[in-house]
Design a protein around this motif. Sequence first.
Motif, PDB file in Angstrom:
ATOM      1  N   ILE A 218       0.850  -1.190   0.000  1.00  0.00           N
ATOM      2  CA  ILE A 218       0.000   0.000   0.000  1.00  0.00           C
ATOM      3  C   ILE A 218       0.883   1.236   0.000  1.00  0.00           C
ATOM      4  N   SER A 219       0.444   2.264  -0.722  1.00  0.00           N
ATOM      5  CA  SER A 219       1.193   3.524  -0.802  1.00  0.00           C
ATOM      6  C   SER A 219       0.466   4.601  -0.016  1.00  0.00           C
ATOM      7  N   ILE A 220       1.216   5.357   0.785  1.00  0.00           N
ATOM      8  CA  ILE A 220       0.648   6.452   1.581  1.00  0.00           C
ATOM      9  C   ILE A 220       1.305   7.749   1.128  1.00  0.00           C
ATOM     10  N   ASP A 221       0.520   8.715   0.698  1.00  0.00           N
ATOM     11  CA  ASP A 221       1.047   9.972   0.173  1.00  0.00           C
ATOM     12  C   ASP A 221       1.752  10.779   1.253  1.00  0.00           C
ATOM     13  N   SER A 222       2.612  11.696   0.819  1.00  0.00           N
ATOM     14  CA  SER A 222       3.287  12.591   1.760  1.00  0.00           C
ATOM     15  C   SER A 222       2.312  13.623   2.309  1.00  0.00           C
ATOM     16  N   ARG A 230       6.307  10.540   1.825  1.00  0.00           N
ATOM     17  CA  ARG A 230       5.621   9.405   1.214  1.00  0.00           C
ATOM     18  C   ARG A 230       6.171   8.082   1.761  1.00  0.00           C
ATOM     19  N   ARG A 231       5.270   7.099   1.869  1.00  0.00           N
ATOM     20  CA  ARG A 231       5.651   5.794   2.385  1.00  0.00           C
ATOM     21  C   ARG A 231       4.996   4.677   1.579  1.00  0.00           C
ATOM     22  N   LEU A 232       5.654   3.516   1.608  1.00  0.00           N
ATOM     23  CA  LEU A 232       5.051   2.258   1.191  1.00  0.00           C
ATOM     24  C   LEU A 232       5.040   1.344   2.403  1.00  0.00           C
ATOM     25  N   ALA A 233       4.064   0.456   2.444  1.00  0.00           N
ATOM     26  CA  ALA A 233       3.980  -0.487   3.563  1.00  0.00           C
ATOM     27  C   ALA A 233       3.461  -1.822   3.061  1.00  0.00           C
ATOM     28  N   VAL A 248       8.572   1.668   4.243  1.00  0.00           N
ATOM     29  CA  VAL A 248       9.652   2.295   3.478  1.00  0.00           C
ATOM     30  C   VAL A 248       9.312   3.766   3.302  1.00  0.00           C
ATOM     31  N   GLN A 249      10.140   4.616   3.889  1.00  0.00           N
ATOM     32  CA  GLN A 249       9.942   6.060   3.754  1.00  0.00           C
ATOM     33  C   GLN A 249      10.783   6.587   2.602  1.00  0.00           C
ATOM     34  N   GLU A 250      10.208   7.432   1.787  1.00  0.00           N
ATOM     35  CA  GLU A 250      10.947   8.072   0.704  1.00  0.00           C
ATOM     36  C   GLU A 250      11.858   9.148   1.284  1.00  0.00           C
TER      37      GLU A 250
END
Length: 542
Positions: A218-222, A230-233, A248-250
Amino acid sequence: MDPAEVTPLPASISLRELLMALGDSLVEVQAAPAGLDVEILGVALLDPEEPPTTQPGELALVIGARGRAAYPALRAAGRDGAAGVVVKLDGPGQTAALSETATEAGVALLSLRSEARWEQVHALARAALDDAQPGHRGEAEESDLFSLAQTTAILTSGIVSIEDAANRVLAYSRSTDSDEIDDLRRRSILGWQGPEAYLAKLRAWGVFQHLHSSDEVISIDSHPELGIRRRLAVAIRSGDRQLGTIWVQEGSTALSERSGQALLGAARVAALHLVRRRRELSEDLTFTRTLLAGLLEGNTGPQPLATHLGFDATRPAAVLGFSYGTAEVVAAAELTHAEVTNLVSVHIAARHRSALVTQVDPRIYVLLPQLPRSIDIDTLRGWGQEITDAVRRHLGLPLRGSVGCVVPTLGDVTESRREADRILDAMLGADVPTAVAALPDIQSEVLVSEVLTLLSGHPEIRDPRLTALVDHDSRHQGSLAETLLTYLNSFGDVRAAAAQLHVHPNTLRYRLRRAEELTGLDLSRPDQRLLAMLQLRLPPGT
């Protein structure tokens, strides 16, 4: 059997735990018909001069009865309810028959290495039973998780943290730039709760619900207003149970295009570590690799590994092999074996859930059990290509890969491993235009490589005139052998060979005449040309 020879111990230990304690340097599993979780209650030394008898749950050490002479002890152990039998083998041909007898008797069969001493395995088994309570099992696992986090950070170009199901940070990747780390990550690593406004948004967006019920990334916007990037989890799962999460933090650079795939593989590798943590068996992964290495090397049958991991041994399997060069190459790139193996593990786990990775220096092998019957070589070659591309891109290593044949069952994987090795051997000594190959791709190179290996090991089948030519060059710092081989490789085209050697065609003709004069070779004869093409390809000093 003298009762004094039996060692009754109050503690019990599973066969699995005992094997971990003994290690593959002493014993190897040949058969485990009741699985690896059977309880061992004691150790018995069987006197070869007495009728074999054991007690229920004992591990019987059959001293003085090698190979076939151990059949009575195996049958007696099955009759008496023993947990297992340890024997020494006279040769590899006895393994199958003894394993079959042990399976019929319902007892585990362990083979003791011929150079090992019985008193050594007896003492270690007793110590393992005395020390049945586990202790100090978390340090190796913690190191593995931090290494996995760092590997995932390399693959995603992000900043990684691994959490358990209670949102406690278990491991995280290193970051040299503190400005890349946002407030949520900093608070999480320090053990503080993240900003409540951000956590409330995650709940409102259904992020936690998604992680609880799905394997998908799943992608979470900044959210700059919250200081959140922004993150992925992705959830770390074992069956239907969520064991944790990888985030994972950008950072200052965008996440890589294949971050999602890398995360899926990382989650599956992390699941092995977290399941192991829950079982309080930090040696489990090492034990799995031991069984895997034994299977690939043909020292152990498929049953122990299939029983240990619940594999279907009747389904197709294959082996991928990888070689990343010499120790000097690895050192120059400032890498460790663990980092390369972790990267391979993450990538292949994203493609095949049951994949297992082990290292047998200097090569890395991937076992692909339980393959679909429709799998083809092109698919496996593609998986291997993804791995070599990732290693070159992220770690700077010229990794080479080979695809062993797909075999019908897990018990046939030694054939696939042998084919993978044949391909790698040929790729190391030939100019192959691809980083990953299957046998049909480079069959000629493989066969030439094996002919050269034969010539290397049998000086008596070489032409002494060619040997003399190489020796002459060595003494006089000449290049007659190189000139002759280049000429032959150019199909007798003088101008092409001269251009390759950067000499005038007349110079090349002179060198060829000189080589014939010194050795008595007649290059007009096809058999002499053929032998010269082969023998002059041998490495110097062979």
